[in-house]
Design a protein around this motif. Structure first.
Motif, PDB file in Angstrom:
ATOM      1  N   GLN A 107       0.822  -1.205   0.000  1.00 52.39           N
ATOM      2  CA  GLN A 107       0.000   0.000   0.000  1.00 52.39           C
ATOM      3  C   GLN A 107       0.866   1.269   0.000  1.00 52.39           C
ATOM      4  OE1 GLN A 107      -2.776   0.051   3.238  1.00 52.39           O
ATOM      5  NE2 GLN A 107      -3.974   1.723   2.399  1.00 52.39           N
ATOM      6  N   VAL A 108       1.918   1.298   0.819  1.00 49.11           N
ATOM      7  CA  VAL A 108       2.783   2.474   0.891  1.00 49.11           C
ATOM      8  C   VAL A 108       3.628   2.584  -0.386  1.00 49.11           C
ATOM      9  CG1 VAL A 108       4.626   3.605   2.194  1.00 49.11           C
ATOM     10  CG2 VAL A 108       2.746   2.485   3.410  1.00 49.11           C
ATOM     11  N   GLU A 110       2.642   1.693  -3.366  1.00 46.92           N
ATOM     12  CA  GLU A 110       1.717   2.246  -4.357  1.00 46.92           C
ATOM     13  C   GLU A 110       1.533   3.744  -4.138  1.00 46.92           C
ATOM     14  OE1 GLU A 110      -0.859   2.798  -7.501  1.00 46.92           O
ATOM     15  OE2 GLU A 110       0.590   1.213  -7.112  1.00 46.92           O
ATOM     16  N   LEU A 111       1.430   4.152  -2.890  1.00 46.09           N
ATOM     17  CA  LEU A 111       1.292   5.571  -2.575  1.00 46.09           C
ATOM     18  C   LEU A 111       2.544   6.337  -3.026  1.00 46.09           C
ATOM     19  CD1 LEU A 111      -0.405   7.788  -1.265  1.00 46.09           C
ATOM     20  CD2 LEU A 111       0.564   7.137   0.945  1.00 46.09           C
ATOM     21  N   GLU A 114       2.299   6.801  -6.660  1.00 51.69           N
ATOM     22  CA  GLU A 114       1.295   7.811  -7.007  1.00 51.69           C
ATOM     23  C   GLU A 114       1.815   9.235  -6.846  1.00 51.69           C
ATOM     24  OE1 GLU A 114      -2.206   7.000  -4.667  1.00 51.69           O
ATOM     25  OE2 GLU A 114      -2.544   5.062  -5.655  1.00 51.69           O
ATOM     26  N   LEU A 122       4.819  11.860   0.157  1.00 53.59           N
ATOM     27  CA  LEU A 122       4.522  10.562   0.758  1.00 53.59           C
ATOM     28  C   LEU A 122       4.281  10.710   2.257  1.00 53.59           C
ATOM     29  CD1 LEU A 122       4.317   7.459   0.602  1.00 53.59           C
ATOM     30  CD2 LEU A 122       6.802   7.396   0.951  1.00 53.59           C
ATOM     31  N   ALA A 125       0.997  12.274   2.961  1.00 54.04           N
ATOM     32  CA  ALA A 125      -0.160  11.423   2.668  1.00 54.04           C
ATOM     33  C   ALA A 125      -0.296  10.222   3.605  1.00 54.04           C
ATOM     34  CB  ALA A 125      -0.088  10.938   1.222  1.00 54.04           C
ATOM     35  N   LEU A 126       0.764   9.825   4.288  1.00 51.07           N
ATOM     36  CA  LEU A 126       0.724   8.617   5.127  1.00 51.07           C
ATOM     37  C   LEU A 126      -0.333   8.635   6.236  1.00 51.07           C
ATOM     38  CD1 LEU A 126       4.417   7.464   5.470  1.00 51.07           C
ATOM     39  CD2 LEU A 126       2.514   6.224   4.448  1.00 51.07           C
ATOM     40  N   VAL A 129      -3.487   6.791   5.444  1.00 49.44           N
ATOM     41  CA  VAL A 129      -3.490   5.333   5.281  1.00 49.44           C
ATOM     42  C   VAL A 129      -4.111   4.727   6.542  1.00 49.44           C
ATOM     43  CG1 VAL A 129      -2.066   3.262   5.031  1.00 49.44           C
ATOM     44  CG2 VAL A 129      -1.464   5.350   3.779  1.00 49.44           C
TER      45      VAL A 129
END
Length: 195
Positions: A107-108, A110-111, A114, A122, A125-126, A129
């Motif tokens: 998941q991280v 992929e982030l 992105e 990153l 945005a974490l 999650v």
């Protein structure tokens, strides 16, 4: 295109810069270097110019000095481009950090993809999650800072890079020649994560 010249990748060692980006104003000599001496990248040219075959390969001492200066200027320019920019975050970095468990790794990763590998984006945005702990965000941020993914300062734009190379390149070449080298490198730049 016929030579298969790759763009300038500022995350690789500057020695990997294709000579076309430095010698495109002299295609005949560029061809001679590539054909007769099997020299096609900056690092190989530096080795040739610093070795015992330098005079045989490039008999003109003024031309040798010009090329040595261009190699040095390219290295200064790469350093200028890297100021304020962190290396792109990828899966291997996330694994090495120890701050991303196997549960969250896909998941991280992929982030990170992105956000184009941008470490600051990153980290920002974490918190979104689900179930990713705040302590792990702090741990990852610290690791990214310590390992060159989140450097201090703001990145230089093209004008800032040129100004820095002009300052640090004093004595290597005339200002107009320095600007020409910078423009060639800027024209060949990989346009990823570029501001």
């Amino acid at each position: 295109a016929r030579l298969g010249v790759p763009p300038v990748n500022t995350w690789e060692d500057p020695g990997a810069i294709h000579l076309f980006h430095l010698l495109r104003d002299d295609p005949v000599r560029l061809h001679q270097l590539m054909d007769a001496w099997a020299v096609s990248v900056l690092g190989q040219l530096e080795n040739l110019l610093g070795g015992s075959a330098r005079e045989a390969a490039v008999p003109d001492s003024e031309l040798r000095q010009t090329w040595e200066a261009r190699c040095r200027l390219a290295r200064i320019w790469v350093d200028a481009w890297r100021k304020g920019r962190g290396r792109p975050v990828h899966r291997g970095a996330l694994e090495a950090s120890g701050a991303v468990s196997d549960t969250f790794l896909d998941q991280v990763t992929e982030l990170a993809r992105e956000v184009g590998g941008d470490a600051q984006a990153l980290v920002t945005a974490l918190p979104d999650v689900p179930r990713y702990r705040a302590a792990k965000v702090v741990e990852l941020k610290e690791w990214l800072e310590e390992n060159g993914y989140l450097p201090p300062g703001e990145p230089l734009d093209a004008a800032g890079r040129e100004a820095l190379v002009l300052r640090e390149g004093v004595g290597l070449a005339e200002p107009g020649d320095i600007r020409d080298v910078v423009r060639r490198l800027e024209a060949g730049l990989v346009r990823i994560a570029e501001g």
